[in-house]
Write a protein that holds these residues in place. Structure first.
Motif, PDB file in Angstrom:
ATOM      1  N   MET A  28       0.822  -1.200   0.000  1.00  0.00           N
ATOM      2  CA  MET A  28       0.000   0.000   0.000  1.00  0.00           C
ATOM      3  C   MET A  28       0.865   1.264   0.000  1.00  0.00           C
ATOM      4  SD  MET A  28      -3.093  -0.849  -0.322  1.00  0.00           S
ATOM      5  CE  MET A  28      -3.823   0.755  -0.028  1.00  0.00           C
ATOM      6  N   GLU A  29       1.998   1.211   0.661  1.00  0.00           N
ATOM      7  CA  GLU A  29       2.925   2.351   0.651  1.00  0.00           C
ATOM      8  C   GLU A  29       3.490   2.572  -0.756  1.00  0.00           C
ATOM      9  OE1 GLU A  29       5.720   1.241   3.635  1.00  0.00           O
ATOM     10  OE2 GLU A  29       4.479   1.955   5.309  1.00  0.00           O
ATOM     11  N   LYS A  30       3.812   1.484  -1.434  1.00  0.00           N
ATOM     12  CA  LYS A  30       4.272   1.590  -2.823  1.00  0.00           C
ATOM     13  C   LYS A  30       3.179   2.173  -3.711  1.00  0.00           C
ATOM     14  CE  LYS A  30       7.560  -2.307  -2.881  1.00  0.00           C
ATOM     15  NZ  LYS A  30       7.842  -3.625  -3.509  1.00  0.00           N
ATOM     16  N   TRP A  31       1.954   1.714  -3.469  1.00  0.00           N
ATOM     17  CA  TRP A  31       0.813   2.168  -4.265  1.00  0.00           C
ATOM     18  C   TRP A  31       0.635   3.684  -4.170  1.00  0.00           C
ATOM     19  CZ3 TRP A  31      -1.990   0.304  -8.059  1.00  0.00           C
ATOM     20  CH2 TRP A  31      -3.254   0.838  -8.337  1.00  0.00           C
ATOM     21  N   SER A  32       0.748   4.218  -2.940  1.00  0.00           N
ATOM     22  CA  SER A  32       0.589   5.652  -2.745  1.00  0.00           C
ATOM     23  C   SER A  32       1.691   6.446  -3.444  1.00  0.00           C
ATOM     24  CB  SER A  32       0.562   5.988  -1.253  1.00  0.00           C
ATOM     25  OG  SER A  32       1.803   5.693  -0.643  1.00  0.00           O
ATOM     26  N   MET A  33       2.870   5.838  -3.600  1.00  0.00           N
ATOM     27  CA  MET A  33       3.968   6.495  -4.306  1.00  0.00           C
ATOM     28  C   MET A  33       3.808   6.404  -5.821  1.00  0.00           C
ATOM     29  SD  MET A  33       7.403   5.605  -2.084  1.00  0.00           S
ATOM     30  CE  MET A  33       7.156   3.824  -2.068  1.00  0.00           C
ATOM     31  N   ALA A  34       3.135   5.373  -6.294  1.00  0.00           N
ATOM     32  CA  ALA A  34       3.017   5.135  -7.735  1.00  0.00           C
ATOM     33  C   ALA A  34       1.853   5.888  -8.369  1.00  0.00           C
ATOM     34  CB  ALA A  34       2.866   3.637  -8.007  1.00  0.00           C
ATOM     35  N   ILE A  35       0.752   6.064  -7.628  1.00  0.00           N
ATOM     36  CA  ILE A  35      -0.486   6.598  -8.190  1.00  0.00           C
ATOM     37  C   ILE A  35      -0.616   8.103  -7.959  1.00  0.00           C
ATOM     38  CG2 ILE A  35      -2.996   6.597  -7.906  1.00  0.00           C
ATOM     39  CD1 ILE A  35      -2.067   4.333  -9.541  1.00  0.00           C
ATOM     40  N   GLY A  36      -0.963   8.811  -9.022  1.00  0.00           N
ATOM     41  CA  GLY A  36      -1.288  10.216  -8.887  1.00  0.00           C
ATOM     42  C   GLY A  36      -2.766  10.395  -8.589  1.00  0.00           C
ATOM     43  N   SER A  37      -3.620   9.747  -9.389  1.00  0.00           N
ATOM     44  CA  SER A  37      -5.071   9.801  -9.186  1.00  0.00           C
ATOM     45  C   SER A  37      -5.716   8.628  -9.917  1.00  0.00           C
ATOM     46  CB  SER A  37      -5.648  11.127  -9.695  1.00  0.00           C
ATOM     47  OG  SER A  37      -5.399  11.271 -11.094  1.00  0.00           O
ATOM     48  N   SER A  38      -6.949   8.333  -9.533  1.00  0.00           N
ATOM     49  CA  SER A  38      -7.720   7.282 -10.213  1.00  0.00           C
ATOM     50  C   SER A  38      -9.196   7.643 -10.161  1.00  0.00           C
ATOM     51  CB  SER A  38      -7.477   5.911  -9.575  1.00  0.00           C
ATOM     52  OG  SER A  38      -7.955   5.884  -8.243  1.00  0.00           O
ATOM     53  N   TRP A  39      -9.969   7.187 -11.128  1.00  0.00           N
ATOM     54  CA  TRP A  39     -11.408   7.428 -11.181  1.00  0.00           C
ATOM     55  C   TRP A  39     -12.043   6.331 -12.019  1.00  0.00           C
ATOM     56  CZ3 TRP A  39      -7.600   9.995 -13.687  1.00  0.00           C
ATOM     57  CH2 TRP A  39      -7.657  10.089 -15.070  1.00  0.00           C
ATOM     58  N   SER A  40     -13.351   6.203 -11.941  1.00  0.00           N
ATOM     59  CA  SER A  40     -14.010   5.119 -12.668  1.00  0.00           C
ATOM     60  C   SER A  40     -15.410   5.524 -13.118  1.00  0.00           C
ATOM     61  CB  SER A  40     -14.083   3.859 -11.800  1.00  0.00           C
ATOM     62  OG  SER A  40     -14.853   4.088 -10.641  1.00  0.00           O
ATOM     63  N   TYR A  41     -15.867   4.853 -14.171  1.00  0.00           N
ATOM     64  CA  TYR A  41     -17.221   5.016 -14.693  1.00  0.00           C
ATOM     65  C   TYR A  41     -17.761   3.658 -15.109  1.00  0.00           C
ATOM     66  CZ  TYR A  41     -16.159  10.025 -15.268  1.00  0.00           C
ATOM     67  OH  TYR A  41     -15.804  11.330 -15.062  1.00  0.00           O
ATOM     68  N   ILE A  42     -19.077   3.547 -15.098  1.00  0.00           N
ATOM     69  CA  ILE A  42     -19.754   2.406 -15.720  1.00  0.00           C
ATOM     70  C   ILE A  42     -20.218   2.841 -17.103  1.00  0.00           C
ATOM     71  CG2 ILE A  42     -21.751   0.868 -15.617  1.00  0.00           C
ATOM     72  CD1 ILE A  42     -21.626   1.116 -12.562  1.00  0.00           C
ATOM     73  N   TRP A  43     -19.968   1.989 -18.094  1.00  0.00           N
ATOM     74  CA  TRP A  43     -20.439   2.230 -19.458  1.00  0.00           C
ATOM     75  C   TRP A  43     -21.467   1.153 -19.815  1.00  0.00           C
ATOM     76  CZ3 TRP A  43     -18.813   6.383 -22.409  1.00  0.00           C
ATOM     77  CH2 TRP A  43     -17.710   7.091 -21.934  1.00  0.00           C
ATOM     78  N   GLU A  44     -22.597   1.591 -20.348  1.00  0.00           N
ATOM     79  CA  GLU A  44     -23.709   0.684 -20.679  1.00  0.00           C
ATOM     80  C   GLU A  44     -23.764   0.477 -22.196  1.00  0.00           C
ATOM     81  OE1 GLU A  44     -28.414   1.148 -20.148  1.00  0.00           O
ATOM     82  OE2 GLU A  44     -27.307   1.044 -18.240  1.00  0.00           O
ATOM     83  N   PHE A  45     -23.805  -0.797 -22.599  1.00  0.00           N
ATOM     84  CA  PHE A  45     -23.751  -1.157 -24.020  1.00  0.00           C
ATOM     85  C   PHE A  45     -25.077  -0.870 -24.710  1.00  0.00           C
ATOM     86  CE2 PHE A  45     -23.952  -4.571 -27.363  1.00  0.00           C
ATOM     87  CZ  PHE A  45     -22.944  -4.069 -28.162  1.00  0.00           C
ATOM     88  N   ASN A  46     -25.015  -0.290 -25.901  1.00  0.00           N
ATOM     89  CA  ASN A  46     -26.176  -0.033 -26.738  1.00  0.00           C
ATOM     90  C   ASN A  46     -26.064  -0.895 -27.988  1.00  0.00           C
ATOM     91  OD1 ASN A  46     -27.913   1.108 -28.799  1.00  0.00           O
ATOM     92  ND2 ASN A  46     -28.156   2.909 -27.483  1.00  0.00           N
ATOM     93  N   GLU A  47     -26.797  -1.986 -27.981  1.00  0.00           N
ATOM     94  CA  GLU A  47     -26.696  -2.956 -29.087  1.00  0.00           C
ATOM     95  C   GLU A  47     -27.219  -2.379 -30.399  1.00  0.00           C
ATOM     96  OE1 GLU A  47     -27.822  -7.626 -30.069  1.00  0.00           O
ATOM     97  OE2 GLU A  47     -28.494  -6.688 -28.208  1.00  0.00           O
ATOM     98  N   GLU A  48     -28.264  -1.572 -30.334  1.00  0.00           N
ATOM     99  CA  GLU A  48     -28.893  -1.034 -31.539  1.00  0.00           C
ATOM    100  C   GLU A  48     -27.930  -0.157 -32.331  1.00  0.00           C
ATOM    101  OE1 GLU A  48     -32.778   1.615 -32.952  1.00  0.00           O
ATOM    102  OE2 GLU A  48     -32.195   1.553 -30.840  1.00  0.00           O
ATOM    103  N   LEU A  49     -27.104   0.623 -31.634  1.00  0.00           N
ATOM    104  CA  LEU A  49     -26.220   1.562 -32.317  1.00  0.00           C
ATOM    105  C   LEU A  49     -24.808   1.016 -32.495  1.00  0.00           C
ATOM    106  CD1 LEU A  49     -27.368   4.952 -30.762  1.00  0.00           C
ATOM    107  CD2 LEU A  49     -28.146   3.817 -32.852  1.00  0.00           C
ATOM    108  N   SER A  50     -24.548  -0.178 -32.001  1.00  0.00           N
ATOM    109  CA  SER A  50     -23.268  -0.853 -32.256  1.00  0.00           C
ATOM    110  C   SER A  50     -23.347  -1.559 -33.597  1.00  0.00           C
ATOM    111  CB  SER A  50     -22.968  -1.847 -31.137  1.00  0.00           C
ATOM    112  OG  SER A  50     -22.873  -1.180 -29.874  1.00  0.00           O
ATOM    113  N   ASN A  51     -22.207  -2.020 -34.066  1.00  0.00           N
ATOM    114  CA  ASN A  51     -22.190  -2.675 -35.384  1.00  0.00           C
ATOM    115  C   ASN A  51     -21.275  -3.896 -35.343  1.00  0.00           C
ATOM    116  OD1 ASN A  51     -23.215  -2.455 -38.128  1.00  0.00           O
ATOM    117  ND2 ASN A  51     -21.074  -2.182 -38.742  1.00  0.00           N
TER     118      ASN A  51
END
Length: 242
Positions: free
Chosen positions: A219-242
């Motif tokens: 965890m100490e290494k992690w705090s030295m390695a990471i500047g920032s992190s964030w996340s999102y959920i993406w929902e698939f749209n089958e109709e507009l995919s190809n």
């Protein structure tokens, strides 16, 4: 922005195999103007119809971002290498005026990124029934240390569970605010996220296997390695995919 938008719509995209292999991954994020979502979606539908009527051969995934500000949509695809971007997509070019008329007026801004897959850090096979992607992005301060951590934690997970978790990507270029890495988890439903939450997190599992002392050092290494992190959920749209 109009010229950029046309370029984004004719870039070569291809379907992913069922094995997570070394490939390039592209994603274009479109921020749609407030109150223009229905018109934007209808424009994308018209463009897809035009593309297929002109016997286009490229494939793509179309996604809507669940959290965050504004109405954001993503178009994703895979390429085997940089050379694939030299190919001309005549079907896409045939439909560019349609894009200018029915899509561009409803877009506030767009952002294009390219990354490469990292199979050595990732699960080997891909799920076939994907409705949601949980994407976590990392801005890294120390790339070498970050790689060391991910390799060690991934090795521990694979030893305990038989395979790694998630699918890793390394971004290639981009602006100073763009992430350096991304990991994605694939789900067939929101209920599947609830089931996934019952598992130990990566560091909790690492602690269970290696003990408190090594986990604290990690965890100490992690705090030295990471500047920032964030996340999102993406929902698939089958109709507009190809």
């Amino acid at each position: 922005m109009n010229q950029l938008f046309i370029i984004l719509l004719v870039l070569p995209l291809m379907a992913m195999s069922q094995t997570f292999e070394k490939k390039m991954f592209s994603m274009t994020e479109f921020t749609v103007k407030q109150g223009h979502t229905a018109q934007f979606m209808e424009g994308v539908k018209k463009w897809k119809e035009c593309y297929n009527e002109n016997e286009g051969t490229n494939s793509w995934g179309f996604w809507s971002r669940v959290q965050g500000e504004n109405n954001v949509y993503g178009v994703t695809g895979y390429m085997p290498n940089w050379a694939d971007m030299d190919k001309e997509d005549m079907a896409g070019k045939s439909c560019r005026m349609l894009a200018m008329t029915f899509i561009v007026p409803h877009v506030e801004k767009s952002h294009y990124s390219i990354s490469k897959t990292l199979p050595d850090w990732s699960k080997k096979t891909l799920a076939t029934d994907v409705k949601l992607v949980w994407a976590t992005y990392f801005k890294v301060k120390n790339g070498a240390l970050f790689s060391e951590i991910i390799k060690e934690v991934t090795t521990t997970i694979a030893a305990e569970e038989g395979e790694a978790r998630g699918y890793w990507y390394s971004f290639m270029g981009g602006g100073e605010d763009d992430p350096n890495y991304m990991v994605t988890d694939l789900f067939s439903s929101y209920a599947a996220i609830d089931e996934d939450d019952k598992k130990d997190g990566p560091f909790a599992l690492y602690k269970k296997v290696h003990g408190d002392k090594k986990a604290k050092q990690m965890m100490e290494k992690w705090s030295m390695a990471i500047g920032s992190s964030w996340s999102y959920i993406w929902e698939f749209n089958e109709e507009l995919s190809n």
